[in-house]
Design a protein around this motif. Structure first.
Motif, mmCIF file in Angstrom:
data_model
loop_
_atom_site.group_PDB
_atom_site.id
_atom_site.type_symbol
_atom_site.label_atom_id
_atom_site.label_comp_id
_atom_site.label_asym_id
_atom_site.label_seq_id
_atom_site.Cartn_x
_atom_site.Cartn_y
_atom_site.Cartn_z
ATOM 1 N N GLU A 9 0.824 -1.207 0.000
ATOM 2 C CA GLU A 9 0.000 0.000 0.000
ATOM 3 C C GLU A 9 0.861 1.261 0.000
ATOM 4 O O GLU A 9 0.611 2.194 -0.770
ATOM 5 C CB GLU A 9 -0.929 -0.006 1.222
ATOM 6 N N VAL A 18 -2.586 4.869 -6.051
ATOM 7 C CA VAL A 18 -3.833 4.807 -5.293
ATOM 8 C C VAL A 18 -3.924 6.042 -4.392
ATOM 9 O O VAL A 18 -2.926 6.672 -4.068
ATOM 10 C CB VAL A 18 -3.936 3.535 -4.403
ATOM 11 N N ASP A 19 -5.164 6.354 -3.998
ATOM 12 C CA ASP A 19 -5.426 7.499 -3.149
ATOM 13 C C ASP A 19 -5.827 6.972 -1.767
ATOM 14 O O ASP A 19 -6.804 6.232 -1.653
ATOM 15 C CB ASP A 19 -6.564 8.305 -3.788
ATOM 16 N N ALA A 22 -9.398 7.311 -0.815
ATOM 17 C CA ALA A 22 -10.289 6.405 -1.542
ATOM 18 C C ALA A 22 -10.264 5.015 -0.910
ATOM 19 O O ALA A 22 -11.291 4.334 -0.835
ATOM 20 C CB ALA A 22 -9.881 6.326 -3.013
ATOM 21 N N LEU A 23 -9.088 4.593 -0.439
ATOM 22 C CA LEU A 23 -8.990 3.279 0.225
ATOM 23 C C LEU A 23 -9.857 3.253 1.476
ATOM 24 O O LEU A 23 -10.599 2.301 1.715
ATOM 25 C CB LEU A 23 -7.532 2.968 0.593
ATOM 26 N N LEU A 26 -13.498 3.050 0.576
ATOM 27 C CA LEU A 26 -13.882 1.709 0.120
ATOM 28 C C LEU A 26 -14.115 0.766 1.303
ATOM 29 O O LEU A 26 -15.084 0.006 1.336
ATOM 30 C CB LEU A 26 -12.793 1.131 -0.795
ATOM 31 N N VAL A 27 -13.221 0.830 2.272
ATOM 32 C CA VAL A 27 -13.372 -0.037 3.445
ATOM 33 C C VAL A 27 -14.684 0.283 4.163
ATOM 34 O O VAL A 27 -15.461 -0.609 4.519
ATOM 35 C CB VAL A 27 -12.173 0.123 4.408
ATOM 36 N N LEU B 28 -7.284 -2.112 -1.658
ATOM 37 C CA LEU B 28 -6.173 -1.903 -2.591
ATOM 38 C C LEU B 28 -6.488 -2.536 -3.951
ATOM 39 O O LEU B 28 -6.231 -1.951 -5.004
ATOM 40 C CB LEU B 28 -4.915 -2.537 -1.983
ATOM 41 N N GLU B 31 -9.180 -0.313 -5.654
ATOM 42 C CA GLU B 31 -8.680 0.997 -6.070
ATOM 43 C C GLU B 31 -7.742 0.852 -7.274
ATOM 44 O O GLU B 31 -7.829 1.629 -8.227
ATOM 45 C CB GLU B 31 -7.979 1.668 -4.882
#
Lengths: 184, 114
Positions: A9, A18-19, A22-23, A26-27, B28, B31
């Motif tokens: 990560e 990746v941002d 945003a992670l 999502l979680v 991950l 994304e």
């Protein structure tokens, strides 16, 4: 394992691939916002609105989106209807393909090798292990979800529920009923 | 093919993620896919390979182990990182954990404990 995730990560974040925000989003989405309650709303609507049910069986992706459920792993949905003569069972034999927008993430057993093989070799026996004995005259159809197509079972509306409204009906719909390992 | 006696390993599996790292690894994947690093078909094929290698006794409880191994493999294959870079970074995080007093947030580059 935590260290390995951290390593990957942090590299992806540094490279701008990746941002982090945003992670986190999502979680949060998968922990709190999606789950089988969404699918239960779809089922309850189909039970109470014949026109909706027709749309759902013809184009499940669009009909499900009408209720606001769409996104990853729900791009091409197919709904299969249980009847007195037919019972449907969904599996992903290769991995864990599952309709996230309506069911959330799959339970552990759905991802297990025994379920993935038994659902195909002996679907009746697999369903029985979940506590449902199907009568011999009921045909069992097995649907193998893939990266392209994901299935949702439309269970039969239970007898004696004629007076219930959509909310009360949705409360009767279980996750296993929409996978097909249970009959409502 | 041998099947365990019980098809349903556990009913006590209602939590979406058993541990935080599983949620992070899963996010991950989404994304990276969302940003076009790989197609979902590529992802499903790679994950299927990993799961197939686990054999018929896989009870589903190691699913996120498979998922993490797959995303690492795919990240290298797609040249998002390299095996050596990943190994170095793991070592750096391991060092940071050892150097960080209990209760403090772990950060890369933490100085060794006195």
């Amino acid at each position: 394992m935590a260290l390995r995730v951290k390593a990957l990560e942090s590299l992806m974040v540094e490279k701008g691939l990746v941002d982090p925000a945003a992670l986190d989003a999502l979680v949060d989405h998968f922990e709190h916002k999606v789950g089988p309650r969404n699918g239960a709303r779809v089922v309850a609507r189909a039970w109470t609105d014949p026109a909706y049910k027709t749309r759902l069986l013809e184009n499940a992706t669009d009909a499900i989106a009408e209720l606001g459920y769409q996104g990853g792993q729900g791009e091409h949905m197919v709904v299969v209807e249980n009847t007195p003569a037919v019972h449907n069972l969904v599996v992903c034999t290769l991995c864990s393909c599952y309709p996230w927008p309506v069911l959330g993430l799959p339970p552990v057993w759905y991802k297990s090798a025994p379920y993935r093989s038994r659902a195909v070799i002996d679907p009746r026996g697999a369903i029985a292990e979940f506590g449902t004995e199907l009568p011999d005259e009921v045909e069992v159809r097995v649907w193998d979800s893939t990266a392209e197509v994901r299935y949702l079972v439309l269970p039969q509306r239970p007898a004696g529920t004629e007076g219930l409204d959509e909310d009360a009906l949705a409360a009767l719909v279980t996750r296993d009923g929409m996978i097909g390992t249970a009959r409502l | 093919m041998s099947a365990p006696d019980r098809l349903i390993p556990s009913r006590d599996d209602e939590r979406v993620f058993a541990e935080p790292w599983q949620a992070q690894a899963f996010a991950l994947v989404l994304e990276l896919h969302g940003r076009g690093a790989f197609t979902w078909t590529e992802w499903a094929a790679a994950l299927s390979d990993e799961i197939r290698a686990a054999g018929p006794d896989d009870d589903g409880s190691r699913y996120y182990d498979h998922l993490l191994a797959t995303i690492e493999r795919l990240a290298v294959k797609k040249r998002l990182t390299a095996e050596q870079e990943l190994a170095d970074r793991r070592a750096a995080w391991a060092q940071a954990y050892r150097n960080t007093p209990h209760g403090r947030p772990v950060e890369l580059g933490a100085e060794p404990l006195p």
